[in-house]
Design a protein around this motif. Structure first.
Motif, PDB file in Angstrom:
ATOM      1  N   GLY A 104       0.780  -1.230   0.000  1.00 30.91           N
ATOM      2  CA  GLY A 104       0.000   0.000   0.000  1.00 30.91           C
ATOM      3  C   GLY A 104       0.807   1.274   0.000  1.00 30.91           C
ATOM      4  N   ARG A 119       0.727   5.944   2.755  1.00 28.87           N
ATOM      5  CA  ARG A 119      -0.264   4.878   2.782  1.00 28.87           C
ATOM      6  C   ARG A 119      -1.613   5.507   3.085  1.00 28.87           C
ATOM      7  N   TYR A 120      -2.687   4.787   2.738  1.00 28.98           N
ATOM      8  CA  TYR A 120      -4.035   5.339   2.857  1.00 28.98           C
ATOM      9  C   TYR A 120      -4.916   4.412   3.689  1.00 28.98           C
ATOM     10  N   LEU A 121      -5.623   5.010   4.645  1.00 29.66           N
ATOM     11  CA  LEU A 121      -6.504   4.260   5.532  1.00 29.66           C
ATOM     12  C   LEU A 121      -7.836   4.986   5.622  1.00 29.66           C
ATOM     13  N   SER A 143       4.521   6.447   5.273  1.00 29.37           N
ATOM     14  CA  SER A 143       4.591   5.003   5.029  1.00 29.37           C
ATOM     15  C   SER A 143       4.992   4.219   6.274  1.00 29.37           C
ATOM     16  N   GLY A 145       3.656   4.716   9.098  1.00 37.07           N
ATOM     17  CA  GLY A 145       2.444   4.625   9.903  1.00 37.07           C
ATOM     18  C   GLY A 145       2.408   5.530  11.117  1.00 37.07           C
ATOM     19  N   HIS A 162      -1.020  -3.661  11.991  1.00 39.92           N
ATOM     20  CA  HIS A 162      -2.446  -3.993  11.967  1.00 39.92           C
ATOM     21  C   HIS A 162      -3.087  -3.884  13.349  1.00 39.92           C
ATOM     22  N   GLN A 165      -3.753  -0.305  14.013  1.00 47.12           N
ATOM     23  CA  GLN A 165      -4.823   0.178  13.142  1.00 47.12           C
ATOM     24  C   GLN A 165      -6.188  -0.262  13.667  1.00 47.12           C
ATOM     25  N   TYR A 170      -8.902   2.140  12.184  1.00 48.54           N
ATOM     26  CA  TYR A 170      -8.518   2.552  10.828  1.00 48.54           C
ATOM     27  C   TYR A 170      -8.282   1.318   9.957  1.00 48.54           C
ATOM     28  N   PRO A 172      -6.805  -0.404   6.702  1.00 49.05           N
ATOM     29  CA  PRO A 172      -5.779  -0.121   5.678  1.00 49.05           C
ATOM     30  C   PRO A 172      -6.302  -0.480   4.287  1.00 49.05           C
ATOM     31  N   HIS A 174      -4.942  -0.958   1.492  1.00 54.06           N
ATOM     32  CA  HIS A 174      -4.248  -1.920   0.627  1.00 54.06           C
ATOM     33  C   HIS A 174      -4.793  -3.341   0.798  1.00 54.06           C
ATOM     34  N   TRP A 183      -8.115  -9.412   8.780  1.00 50.81           N
ATOM     35  CA  TRP A 183      -8.021  -8.141   9.503  1.00 50.81           C
ATOM     36  C   TRP A 183      -9.350  -7.857  10.217  1.00 50.81           C
TER      37      TRP A 183
END
Length: 616
Positions: A104, A119-121, A143, A145, A162, A165, A170, A172, A174, A183
């Motif tokens: 991601g 990265r995008y969440l 990236s 986090g 993870h 997150q 949140y 992720p 990707h 997840w």
């Protein structure tokens, strides 16, 4: 040409880009989308809104063969063959491939151009609270986090793995088309996970993107049109990029050599050959193609004996009509002609890219050199070429609408340069210069400003401190530049108006060392310092100042108005000598004639460069 318009799921596109089934033609521009634009694209997908069609070309086309390259961020074997080439949609599919697969991490940049890895969440509770808050819910993070504050010293939110997150809610992105289930199942709040899956993950699985798929019979002209007309979301491709597509599919070249022609590689070879010639850094690949087009269409024009031969052209549409054989015919002569043009400019004391008055004037100059061959170096021919060049520069004729002028140049200049009886070229006819223009030439952005500075150098200007000729070697070694004669600070203090203070009339070319000695004091003061540092007498320094067309007596008396009027007249005479045309005297500031140092043209030319101005 035939085409289909199927719908494919985003997951299918991601599978194709990662496997290499979809690749790019090797001449496509690089990936360059900014962070915020990528984030907004992901918001579009989560909302289920359309993001536009992509265009694909089926591989195996006998007419159009492109060397493929992987989507950026995807590592493929060089031998991996593509099923489709992506003609339109590169930025979108690259963004989605990097953000929604692998780890991601997306190599992007911010709005200021700073390179980033992001990265995008999506914050699940925010996205579920209200569909209109999806934009707010999707975030971009470094990236690693870690979201920091206080200039990176404090970590305010840790989303580096993870567990972190899930702890903060949140998801992720990707994993949207990956192992999202593991997840989700590890979430403490199973209800939150289930709702997010139903609202966003499940719909994403059937998110469709329309495609326009061109079939195997699509010819190279059609591909060029595609690139020109449907480059959605990007910059229009220029003629060089379009011809790269056309030349790559030249069947006769492939049959003869067993390989495709790479225009971009060929241009890199041209640039490599030009490295020793700094002014040629100003020449763009499209300039080179225009020169090829002029010579190619000129050849057809001269060989056609009909009443209406094909026109000589430099227009974009005619550049696009070039064949590979046209290009190869004129490539080597033009490579050498541009090198010749650099030496032509060096003889005129133009040594660096920034000092070229009109970069585009190199195009007709090189084409004219090819047309004339070795005759271009004959004394009388070269003198006429120099005159044509200065008429273009000082007449400021290459700033706009230049394609027509290019054509007139290649039509008229070669024959005129060889024969006195041939019509005078339009560039020479159209050129004019008014004395008042000297007042508005204040920055080196103006072609005539650069031209006048070069003319002064060319007539033997020497440095004030070291009495060195400001030729190519000294120009580089001494950090030569254009500086004020009456210093800017002194002019401010004396209330000299901007128009005259910043005019090219109050500027000349000197070394950085000399400029530091001048400082901001009155000329009468800094001239004394120059004499002392250089260990020369007043007469010697005055002689050096004369090489710059500077009336020394006015500097020593700090008489700016007389200096300005006297030097302005000298520059007008210099322009007349270069162009062979009279300068319109239209400035009357009431200066007494006796206040100006009289100056005759033959003080710096053994004889006029041209016998008389043209009467046309």
């Amino acid at each position: 040409m035939g085409f289909l318009t199927p719908m494919y799921e985003l997951g299918q596109y991601l599978s194709w880009t990662r496997s290499g089934d979809i690749q790019l033609p090797d001449f496509q521009r690089g990936y360059k989308w900014e962070d915020e634009r990528i984030r907004q694209l992901l918001v579009t997908v989560l909302r289920g809104h359309p993001l536009g069609a992509v265009m694909l070309l089926k591989s195996g086309n006998a007419q159009v063969r492109f060397k493929p390259r992987a989507i950026e961020g995807v590592d493929l074997s060089p031998q991996r063959e593509a099923k489709f080439l992506l003609l339109d949609g590169q930025q979108r599919l690259t963004s989605l491939t990097q953000a929604l697969s692998g780890d991601g991490a997306v190599a992007t940049k911010d709005s200021r151009g700073k390179l980033l890895n992001r990265r995008y969440l999506v914050q699940m509770e925010t996205a579920l609270a209200d569909p209109s808050r999806v934009d707010e819910a999707v975030i971009s993070i470094p990236s690693d986090g870690l979201i920091r504050a206080n200039f990176g010293k404090d970590v305010v939110l840790d989303l580096s793995n993870h567990d972190r997150q899930r702890e903060h809610g949140y998801f992720p992105l990707h994993l949207l088309y990956g192992d999202f289930m593991s997840w989700i199942l590890d979430l403490d709040d199973r209800t939150l996970g289930k709702e997010f899956h139903e609202r966003y993950i499940k719909p994403a699985a059937t998110y469709d993107i329309p495609a326009i798929v061109l079939d195997e019979d699509t010819d190279k002209a059609a591909v060029a049109t595609v690139f020109e007309k449907v480059n959605i979301g990007g910059l229009p491709l220029n003629v060089f990029e379009l011809l790269t597509a056309v030349f790559a599919g030249d069947a006769s070249y492939y049959q003869e050599t067993g390989q495709d022609f790479r225009l971009n590689d060929d241009w890199k070879e041209t640039q490599h050959r030009w490295v020793p010639y700094p002014v040629l850094a100003a020449v763009e690949n499209t300039d080179f193609l225009q020169a090829v087009t002029m010579l190619s269409t000129r050849k057809r024009n001269l060989s056609d004996s009909s009443a209406r031969p094909p026109a000589i052209s430099a227009k974009r549409e005619d550049v696009l009509k070039l064949t590979l054989s046209d290009y190869l015919e004129w490539r080597d002569p033009l490579r050498e002609a541009f090198i010749w043009a650099s030496t032509f400019l060096a003889d005129l004391n133009i040594f660096a890219k920034r000092d070229v008055p009109y970069q585009k004037q190199l195009v007709p100059l090189a084409a004219i050199r090819v047309a004339l061959g070795k005759n271009a170096d004959l004394i009388s021919v070269r003198e006429r070429l120099v005159r044509w060049y200065w008429c273009g520069v000082l007449g400021e004729l290459y700033g706009s609408a230049i394609e027509t002028r290019f054509v007139r140049d290649i039509e008229m200049v070669p024959s005129w340069a060889l024969d006195d009886n041939e019509p005078t070229p339009r560039t020479v006819q159209d050129s004019s210069f008014s004395e008042s223009r000297l007042h508005s030439l204040r920055t080196r952005n103006a072609a005539a400003y650069k031209g006048i500075a070069a003319l002064i150098l060319a007539r033997g200007a020497r440095d004030w401190m070291e009495d060195k000729a400001l030729d190519k070697i000294q120009y580089i070694d001494s950090a030569v530049d254009i500086h004020h004669v009456f210093p800017q600070k002194w002019c401010f203090d004396q209330g000299i108006d901007d128009e005259r203070r910043e005019s090219i009339v109050n500027k000349t070319t000197i070394s950085a060392r000399t400029n530091r000695v001048i400082g901001g004091v009155a000329p009468s003061s800094y001239l004394t310092v120059v004499e002392s540092r250089a260990k020369i007498d007043t007469k010697r320094l005055d002689e050096i100042l004369e090489t710059h067309l500077i009336p020394a007596a006015n500097l020593r008396s700090n008489h700016f108005s007389s200096f300005f009027a006297g030097r302005r007249e000298r520059i007008c005479l210099l322009i007349e000598a270069a162009t062979g045309k009279a300068v319109q005297r239209d400035v009357d500031e009431g200066f007494a004639q006796e206040d100006s140092v009289q100056f005759e043209l033959d003080e710096f030319e053994a004889e006029p460069m041209y016998e008389s101005a043209d009467s046309e």
